[in-house]
Structures are given as C-alpha cells and as structure tokens.
Design a protein around this motif. Structure first.
Motif, mmCIF file in Angstrom:
data_model
loop_
_atom_site.group_PDB
_atom_site.id
_atom_site.type_symbol
_atom_site.label_atom_id
_atom_site.label_comp_id
_atom_site.label_asym_id
_atom_site.label_seq_id
_atom_site.Cartn_x
_atom_site.Cartn_y
_atom_site.Cartn_z
ATOM 1 N N GLN A 64 0.861 -1.188 0.000
ATOM 2 C CA GLN A 64 0.000 0.000 0.000
ATOM 3 C C GLN A 64 0.895 1.235 0.000
ATOM 4 O OE1 GLN A 64 -2.159 1.137 3.673
ATOM 5 N NE2 GLN A 64 -4.007 0.662 2.523
ATOM 6 N N ASP A 65 0.635 2.165 -0.859
ATOM 7 C CA ASP A 65 1.400 3.422 -0.939
ATOM 8 C C ASP A 65 2.909 3.191 -0.861
ATOM 9 O OD1 ASP A 65 -1.090 4.584 -0.820
ATOM 10 O OD2 ASP A 65 -0.997 4.909 1.354
ATOM 11 N N ASN A 66 3.394 2.313 -1.691
ATOM 12 C CA ASN A 66 4.828 2.045 -1.737
ATOM 13 C C ASN A 66 5.408 1.521 -0.415
ATOM 14 O OD1 ASN A 66 6.550 1.913 -3.817
ATOM 15 N ND2 ASN A 66 7.653 3.807 -3.279
ATOM 16 N N SER A 67 4.549 0.857 0.337
ATOM 17 C CA SER A 67 5.027 0.228 1.581
ATOM 18 C C SER A 67 4.527 -1.204 1.639
ATOM 19 C CB SER A 67 4.474 0.957 2.799
ATOM 20 O OG SER A 67 4.961 2.260 2.863
ATOM 21 N N ASP A 68 5.280 -2.044 2.342
ATOM 22 C CA ASP A 68 4.790 -3.387 2.651
ATOM 23 C C ASP A 68 4.091 -3.317 3.996
ATOM 24 O OD1 ASP A 68 5.786 -4.985 0.510
ATOM 25 O OD2 ASP A 68 7.804 -4.672 1.314
ATOM 26 N N ILE A 69 2.892 -3.886 4.041
ATOM 27 C CA ILE A 69 2.165 -3.923 5.318
ATOM 28 C C ILE A 69 2.048 -5.391 5.728
ATOM 29 C CG2 ILE A 69 0.041 -3.285 6.542
ATOM 30 C CD1 ILE A 69 1.005 -0.792 5.279
ATOM 31 N N ILE A 115 13.137 -2.700 16.516
ATOM 32 C CA ILE A 115 13.555 -3.397 15.286
ATOM 33 C C ILE A 115 12.898 -2.764 14.066
ATOM 34 C CG2 ILE A 115 13.425 -5.598 14.026
ATOM 35 C CD1 ILE A 115 13.793 -6.998 16.767
ATOM 36 N N ILE A 116 11.594 -2.504 14.159
ATOM 37 C CA ILE A 116 10.892 -1.970 12.985
ATOM 38 C C ILE A 116 11.372 -0.549 12.688
ATOM 39 C CG2 ILE A 116 8.606 -1.411 12.013
ATOM 40 C CD1 ILE A 116 9.344 -4.484 12.394
ATOM 41 N N GLU A 117 11.600 0.243 13.726
ATOM 42 C CA GLU A 117 12.080 1.609 13.476
ATOM 43 C C GLU A 117 13.491 1.599 12.913
ATOM 44 O OE1 GLU A 117 11.178 3.927 16.963
ATOM 45 O OE2 GLU A 117 9.038 4.001 16.426
ATOM 46 N N ALA A 118 14.291 0.605 13.311
ATOM 47 C CA ALA A 118 15.642 0.490 12.733
ATOM 48 C C ALA A 118 15.562 0.162 11.239
ATOM 49 C CB ALA A 118 16.438 -0.579 13.472
ATOM 50 N N HIS A 119 14.427 -0.394 10.792
ATOM 51 C CA HIS A 119 14.201 -0.654 9.361
ATOM 52 C C HIS A 119 13.526 0.553 8.693
ATOM 53 C CE1 HIS A 119 14.751 -4.930 10.435
ATOM 54 N NE2 HIS A 119 14.918 -5.142 9.155
ATOM 55 N N LYS A 120 13.452 1.658 9.398
ATOM 56 C CA LYS A 120 12.744 2.875 8.938
ATOM 57 C C LYS A 120 11.255 2.610 8.727
ATOM 58 C CE LYS A 120 16.605 5.383 7.030
ATOM 59 N NZ LYS A 120 17.649 4.499 7.530
ATOM 60 N N GLY A 121 10.734 1.675 9.491
ATOM 61 C CA GLY A 121 9.322 1.338 9.382
ATOM 62 C C GLY A 121 8.541 1.843 10.583
ATOM 63 N N LYS A 122 7.281 1.418 10.635
ATOM 64 C CA LYS A 122 6.394 1.839 11.735
ATOM 65 C C LYS A 122 5.626 0.627 12.218
ATOM 66 C CE LYS A 122 5.142 6.627 11.266
ATOM 67 N NZ LYS A 122 5.114 7.312 9.996
ATOM 68 N N PHE A 129 -2.063 -5.926 14.892
ATOM 69 C CA PHE A 129 -0.781 -5.215 14.926
ATOM 70 C C PHE A 129 -0.298 -5.052 13.487
ATOM 71 C CE2 PHE A 129 0.593 -4.628 19.293
ATOM 72 C CZ PHE A 129 -0.346 -5.384 19.979
ATOM 73 N N TYR A 130 0.028 -3.818 13.120
ATOM 74 C CA TYR A 130 0.473 -3.515 11.749
ATOM 75 C C TYR A 130 1.963 -3.193 11.745
ATOM 76 C CZ TYR A 130 -4.428 -2.761 10.456
ATOM 77 O OH TYR A 130 -5.765 -2.912 10.214
ATOM 78 N N ILE A 131 2.664 -3.767 10.772
ATOM 79 C CA ILE A 131 4.047 -3.361 10.515
ATOM 80 C C ILE A 131 4.050 -2.745 9.124
ATOM 81 C CG2 ILE A 131 6.379 -4.185 9.993
ATOM 82 C CD1 ILE A 131 5.987 -6.382 12.023
ATOM 83 N N LYS A 132 4.650 -1.555 9.010
ATOM 84 C CA LYS A 132 4.719 -0.908 7.699
ATOM 85 C C LYS A 132 6.185 -0.685 7.373
ATOM 86 C CE LYS A 132 3.067 3.233 5.399
ATOM 87 N NZ LYS A 132 2.289 4.451 5.546
ATOM 88 N N LEU A 133 6.613 -1.221 6.241
ATOM 89 C CA LEU A 133 8.020 -1.090 5.844
ATOM 90 C C LEU A 133 8.105 -0.411 4.490
ATOM 91 C CD1 LEU A 133 9.193 -4.760 6.522
ATOM 92 C CD2 LEU A 133 9.778 -2.757 7.914
ATOM 93 N N PRO A 134 9.031 0.539 4.330
ATOM 94 C CA PRO A 134 9.174 1.127 2.995
ATOM 95 C C PRO A 134 9.612 0.047 2.006
ATOM 96 C CG PRO A 134 10.965 1.816 4.454
ATOM 97 C CD PRO A 134 10.000 1.034 5.289
ATOM 98 N N VAL A 135 8.974 0.013 0.828
ATOM 99 C CA VAL A 135 9.373 -0.991 -0.168
ATOM 100 C C VAL A 135 10.721 -0.585 -0.731
ATOM 101 C CG1 VAL A 135 8.864 -1.916 -2.464
ATOM 102 C CG2 VAL A 135 7.023 -1.554 -0.826
#
Ligand SMILES: Nc1ncnc2c1ncn2[C@@H]1O[C@H](COP(=O)(O)OP(=O)(O)OP(=O)(O)O)[C@@H](O)[C@H]1O
Ligand SMILES: [Mg+2]
Length: 333
Positions: A253-258, A304-311, A324-330
C-alpha cells in the motif's frame, strides 16, 4: 582584554546562536541585555525595563531579585523544563546563564526506572525459588516434589526470558548493531515462526493461519525481523481466548509493505494503547506475569521496525481482538 569594536558585534551575534539563555541585569535591576534564547522568559522586549515589569516566571523573578553578590550555581524549574543556572557578578552587573538540562534529567530518570523495573521483575521469581528450595529440603512426597520442581522451572524460564530480552534490547541500542537487509520470503518465515510457537497454542487450542502470499518478498534483516514477528505472534497466541484465531497477512500500500498480525483475543483497553510499546508496560501486570511476560516484547518490536525505517502500531477492540500492523518502505537491493 582588548577587543575590536566589530568583534564585539560578532560576539553579540554569536550569543544569539546559543541554545542557552543569557540575561544581564544592571545594579538597579533593569534588564540590560538578553540573547534570543532568553526572550521566552519575558512578557515583552525587556531591555531597558525594570525586571519586575517584564519577568514571567516566579523562579526567574527570585533569581534576579536575590542579591548576595556571590557567584553561584542552582537548578530551577521554569515552565516544565529544568535549567542549570549560573549566576556571575561582574563589576556591578549580574549575569544569569541558563542551560536546559531537561533531556539529561529525563535520561537520568529513565535509567533509574529501568534499574528499579529490572530489580522488581527479578524479585518475584527469586523469592519463589527461595521458598521452593526450602520446601524441597524436607518434602518427601514425589508428587509434590515434581510440582515444586515444575514451579522452579517456570520461574527460571521467566528470569531467562527477561535476561534474553534485556540482551536483545542492549544490542539494538548499541549503535554497532547494523541492520543488514536481504530479500526474505515472508510466507516461509511465518511458517517457521508458527512451528516454533505451536506448543503455546495447545492450552487454548488457538488456530494459526498464514495468509501471506506464497512469493511475497520483503527486504529486512532476517534475524531481527524474526524476533519482531515472533513477539507479535506470541502475544497474539498468549492474549487469545479459547478456540481463538491468529491470522498473519501482508499486502502493498502506498509504496510500503504492510504485514498484519491479527487475533481474536482479549483486546487492549483504549487507554492502554498509547502505552503498550513502552518498556515493562503490561495491561494487567499480575496476569501477564503469570503468563511469563515481562513487558519488553513490544518495545523490542518497535526498536527493530524503526531500525528498518518502518512503523508499528495497533488497532484493538477491547474484548474482541487486536491487529498489529508493521509498515516497511518498499525497497529493492
Ligand atoms: N495481541 C495482544 N492482545 C491483547 N493484549 C496484548 C497483545 N499484545 C500485547 N498485549 C498487551 O501489551 C502488553 C505488552 O506486551 P509485550 O509483548 O511488550 O509484553 P509481555 O507480552 O507482557 O511480555 P514479553 O516481554 O514476554 O513479551 C502485554 O502485557 C499485554 O497486556
Ligand atoms: Mg509479549
């Protein structure tokens, strides 16, 4: 000290760059100079005015009015911030220098809280182990002996989990640990996490569903990502109901992996939602401790997720379940 006139001008400009307050008061207590940072302590431009007309805060008021002609250092609180204040007397002027030490104080408090939380978490299992040992010295009944040994094992596991979690957190916080991303097939990864945690599902007959697409690839540090997802799936099982479900799925979604870890468990009360990613926070301390949790899992996930620049965030309905949602920039590598 000799100084050229244009250098004076530069020094005064420099004082405006400082993230510290400088206030100069003359012998009659008129404000003679303030730098930009100090302007927030005054109602209006104070230069040339008597301090009683322009000072906002009562602590600063007393700092200026107090007169013993001795250089001194004090700590004061002004508008929710803590300042280290140095007072100097030069000729007939009083110079007040304020440094914001709030971040340092927050850090000191966090360190204190951390030590007291860890000690508290160790206290219970240690005292249980002590009394188990005492009982075992005299207990003859093999059935009871077995029960006490199981009790001791549970507490040892609890301490082991705490130490493991603390080590993971310490590693994540030390800047030496770098995130090393690689292409990881999420479906297989979730399958192996499910296998590792299958034993936890038995008690309440919780069902696990891996609904991630077969070839879905994410770019993550595999070892760390496993730790994060495992914590989420473990919670989804632990805080579930009898015959409850856990579902993991993913989409773009929006250039992110959820990636979503969804459960039909006990849910999280609204007021706890902003707190659950904090270290040692548990919604129901006594119940969580029984389950064996120390409240570090979600803070590890966040790290861990923030270290991946995610949320990472949660949506939950108390009594119904959580997502629980993990959002990672693709990204491709
Ligand atoms: N899926 C969930 N459903 C309901 N409550 C949850 C869920 N996940 C977490 N919580 C609540 O949030 C708290 C914090 O979770 P966290 O994983 O950080 O700690 P823990 O599970 O208690 O201990 P551990 O350090 O072993 O993971 C839990 O104690 C629980 O109250
Ligand atoms: Mg947990």
């Amino acid at each position: 000290m000799k100084i050229k006139d244009n250098t004076k001008h530069i020094l005064i400009k420099f004082l405006d760059y400082l993230k510290e307050g400088i206030i100069v008061v003359d012998g009659d207590k008129n404000i003679e100079f303030i730098n930009s940072y100090a302007s927030s302590f005054f109602k209006e431009n104070p230069v040339g005015k008597h301090f009683t007309e322009v000072v906002k805060d009562s602590y600063l008021y007393s700092l200026i009015s107090y007169e013993d002609k001795k250089d001194r250092k004090v700590e004061v609180e002004i508008e929710d911030k803590k300042y280290l204040v140095n007072i100097y007397y030069i000729e007939n002027k009083k110079i007040i220098h304020l440094q914001d030490i709030t971040p340092f104080e927050v850090y000191k408090q966090a360190k204190k809280d951390f030590v007291s939380n860890v000690s508290h978490e160790l206290k219970t299992p240690i005292s249980v182990l002590k009394s188990v040992m005492e009982t075992l010295e005299t207990e003859q009944d093999p059935h009871m002996i077995k029960k006490f040994i199981e009790m001791a094992q549970k507490r040892i596991n609890q301490m082991d989990n705490l130490v493991q979690d603390l080590l993971i957190l310490a590693k994540l916080e030390s800047k030496e640990e770098k995130i090393q991303k690689q292409a990881v097939k999420i479906h297989q990864l979730i399958d192996s996490i499910f296998e590792d945690l299958r034993h936890l599902t038995e008690e309440k007959n919780v069902k696990l569903y891996n609904e991630t697409p077969d070839n879905y690839t994410v770019y993550v540090d595999e070892q760390k990502f496993i730790i994060a997802l495992k914590n989420l799936v473990e919670n989804a099982i632990k805080y579930n109901k009898t015959e409850g479900l856990v579902k993991v799925y993913s989409y773009q979604q929006d250039n992110s992996d959820i990636i979503v870890v969804e459960d039909t468990g006990i849910g999280i009360p609204k007021e706890s939602i902003p707190l659950i990613f904090e270290r040692f926070y548990r919604v129901d301390k006594s119940r969580s401790r029984n389950i064996g949790g120390t409240g570090l899992g979600l803070s590890i996930v966040k790290h861990i997720i923030e270290a991946h620049k995610g949320k990472v965030w949660v949506e939950s309905q108390y009594g119904t379940g959580s997502k629980f949602y993990i959002k990672l920039p693709v990204e491709k590598i």
